[in-house]
Design an enzyme around this catalytic site. Structure first.
Site, mmCIF file in Angstrom:
data_model
loop_
_atom_site.group_PDB
_atom_site.id
_atom_site.type_symbol
_atom_site.label_atom_id
_atom_site.label_comp_id
_atom_site.label_asym_id
_atom_site.label_seq_id
_atom_site.Cartn_x
_atom_site.Cartn_y
_atom_site.Cartn_z
ATOM 1 N N HIS A 139 -2.465 -39.332 -6.185
ATOM 2 C CA HIS A 139 -2.656 -38.077 -6.923
ATOM 3 C C HIS A 139 -2.906 -38.459 -8.389
ATOM 4 O O HIS A 139 -2.399 -39.472 -8.863
ATOM 5 C CB HIS A 139 -1.366 -37.257 -6.792
ATOM 6 C CG HIS A 139 -1.407 -35.900 -7.408
ATOM 7 N ND1 HIS A 139 -1.268 -35.699 -8.768
ATOM 8 C CD2 HIS A 139 -1.553 -34.668 -6.861
ATOM 9 C CE1 HIS A 139 -1.327 -34.396 -9.017
ATOM 10 N NE2 HIS A 139 -1.496 -33.750 -7.878
ATOM 11 N N ASP A 216 5.828 -42.683 -6.009
ATOM 12 C CA ASP A 216 5.649 -41.244 -6.173
ATOM 13 C C ASP A 216 6.098 -40.604 -4.853
ATOM 14 O O ASP A 216 5.390 -40.683 -3.844
ATOM 15 C CB ASP A 216 4.167 -40.971 -6.469
ATOM 16 C CG ASP A 216 3.844 -39.489 -6.509
ATOM 17 O OD1 ASP A 216 4.722 -38.669 -6.171
ATOM 18 O OD2 ASP A 216 2.698 -39.149 -6.874
ATOM 19 N N GLN A 219 5.678 -35.942 -2.325
ATOM 20 C CA GLN A 219 5.381 -35.329 -1.024
ATOM 21 C C GLN A 219 6.371 -35.728 0.056
ATOM 22 O O GLN A 219 6.516 -35.015 1.043
ATOM 23 C CB GLN A 219 3.950 -35.694 -0.573
ATOM 24 C CG GLN A 219 2.850 -35.062 -1.408
ATOM 25 C CD GLN A 219 2.790 -33.541 -1.296
ATOM 26 O OE1 GLN A 219 3.297 -32.937 -0.371
ATOM 27 N NE2 GLN A 219 2.151 -32.918 -2.270
ATOM 28 N N LYS A 242 8.471 -28.408 -5.054
ATOM 29 C CA LYS A 242 7.904 -28.683 -3.725
ATOM 30 C C LYS A 242 8.994 -28.735 -2.665
ATOM 31 O O LYS A 242 8.719 -28.933 -1.487
ATOM 32 C CB LYS A 242 7.142 -30.011 -3.739
ATOM 33 C CG LYS A 242 5.862 -29.998 -4.573
ATOM 34 C CD LYS A 242 5.104 -31.282 -4.374
ATOM 35 C CE LYS A 242 4.084 -31.560 -5.462
ATOM 36 N NZ LYS A 242 2.932 -30.677 -5.428
ATOM 37 N N CYS A 382 -6.526 -32.993 -6.724
ATOM 38 C CA CYS A 382 -6.148 -33.946 -7.783
ATOM 39 C C CYS A 382 -6.178 -35.382 -7.266
ATOM 40 O O CYS A 382 -5.294 -36.189 -7.587
ATOM 41 C CB CYS A 382 -4.767 -33.621 -8.357
ATOM 42 S SG CYS A 382 -4.663 -31.993 -9.052
#
Ligand code: 7TS
Length: 425
Positions: A139, A216, A219, A242, A382
């Site tokens: 991303h 990261d 998600q 999220k 993105c």
């Protein structure tokens, strides 16, 4: 069958079967509405999740009963607000697998968490000729800060490519991660392909060369059990919004040895120990990185989101989404020539399903689905470098969460079939 109770008294079934989605759904007031005359089906969870009543109530309660600035007042409200804010920090430290509370920094989101690392650790540790390794599926939040840092420092930015199936291609990994690697920054789960990456294995390889590793987990953290100590990384970044929490709250996990040595990020109140006109010393961790009044209310309400997810059980969340992703693949295969990106093995991916129709632009897909009450995302998500690799300008993306069920997938597939009729294809 074991059963648990959420904060609002909802009974949740745990165990190998499934979440009781009808009961979960009823905890989310926003979902109880129609859009353009159709039952709302929310399938844009990779962008942001909806909020259960307990989170909304926690936010209201905070402003009704507690609101004050933290860490500085000696009155009751200030102490109450400080305790609530710091309680969430303890909760996050437990939720991510048991790390020190001082290693949890609150930011405004994943984007700010990664920018913080680039601006502090990166500024001090990346030098000319050093190599920064990312992947082709990042991303922009885990891409743009490293592109800019590499340009500024005359460092080299390398990337791990992907295979045609949407996994990381590790065939040349020993040429990519080398003794020159100073940082490996990679996503745990792709927001476009859904791919779950072997972070543990790659972190171990990078560490053999003395590199620092940032994952990261924006998600993965909302959708599966993520144990930061087992991932073996030095930094982790994710966003509360999220994972059922409010917007405007991000988390940066950093290993204490690194955080201790890093310079502060935003200068001002709260992050100092002593200030003179000619000399300043910094506050201890984690406050060194939390200059100014933080987003107290949203951090406090995030605590309720973590409690809600724990009551469901993160393995149950994962099992439910894995099963529902399999069902979605099965149903979407009824649409001839619909192209789905990313791995097909549901055990190796999350529930973000990007797809394209050979004859209909993703933006038209999204607009048509909205007219049938279905919220998905269309665009480059993105991840423009990844889109170029896939040979797409954009994709449509349906992404699943705890309150989605087979009926939602059916509504999606039926609307897509109707869309093709509408566009005459
Ligand atoms: N990293 C990943 C893997 C993401 O999916 C996102 C947001 C971010 C970082 C940035 O998070 P933020 O909270 O700081 O904005 N992903 C998406 C998406 O896929 N659609 O909208 C936002």
């Amino acid at each position: 069958m074991a059963s648990k109770t959420t904060q609002n008294g909802t009974s949740l079934r745990s165990g190998p079967t499934s979440l009781m989605v009808d009961i979960v759904k009823a905890d989310f007031p926003l979902l109880d509405q129609t859009i353009h005359g159709h039952k709302l089906v929310y399938l844009d969870n990779a962008a942001s999740s909806q909020k259960p009543r307990v989170v909304i109530n926690a936010l209201l309660d905070y402003y009704r009963k507690t609101n004050a600035n933290i860490h500085r007042g000696l009155h009751t409200l200030a102490e109450r607000a400080t305790d609530s804010y710091e309680r969430t920090r303890d909760h996050v430290a437990r939720f991510v697998g048991g790390v020190d509370r001082e290693e949890i920094i609150f930011t405004s989101g994943t984007t700010e968490s990664i920018n913080l690392v680039a601006a502090t650790w990166g500024e001090e540790n990346i030098h000319e000729g050093d190599e920064i390794v990312i992947t082709e599926m990042e991303h922009h939040a885990n891409l743009v800060p490293w592109v800019i840092l590499a340009q500024k420092k005359k460092a080299v930015l390398k990337h791990i490519p992907i295979t045609i199936c949407g996994h990381l291609d590790l065939s040349q990994i020993d040429d990519i991660i080398t003794p020159k690697t100073k940082l490996l920054a990679l996503t745990h789960m792709s927001n476009v392909l859904g791919t779950i990456n072997p972070v543990e294995e790659l972190a171990a390889k990078a560490h053999q060369h003395g590199a620092v590793v940032l994952a990261d987990v924006a998600q993965s953290m909302p959708h599966m059990p993520v144990d930061i100590p087992s991932l073996g990384v030095d930094f982790c970044a994710f966003s509360a919004h999220k994972m059922l929490g409010p917007t405007g709250v991000g988390i940066l996990y950093g290993k204490r040895e690194l955080l201790d040595k890093m310079p502060p990020y935003n200068m001002g109140g709260e992050m100092i120990r002593e200030v003179r006109f000619d000399h300043i010393t910094w506050a201890e961790l984690p406050f060194k990185f939390e200059g100014g009044t933080p987003n107290v209310a949203d951090v406090v309400a995030f605590d309720a989101a973590l409690t809600y997810l724990e009551a469901l059980g993160m393995q149950n969340v994962r099992d439910h989404e894995e099963r529902l992703t399999g069902y979605a693949f099965e149903r979407l295969s009824e649409l001839k020539d619909l192209e789905i990106q990313g791995p097909r093995e549901t055990g190796q991916r999350g529930g973000a399903i990007s797809f394209t129709d050979p004859n209909i632009h993703p933006h038209d897909i999204s607009t048509f689905l909205d007219s049938r009450g279905i919220a998905i995302r269309a665009g480059h998500h993105c991840a423009q470098p990844l889109m170029r690799v896939l040979g797409k300008v954009a994709t449509a993306r349906a992404s699943l969460y705890i309150y989605n069920d087979e009926a939602d997938v059916d509504q999606l597939v039926e609307a897509l079939i109707e869309m093709r009729r509408y566009f005459g294809v």
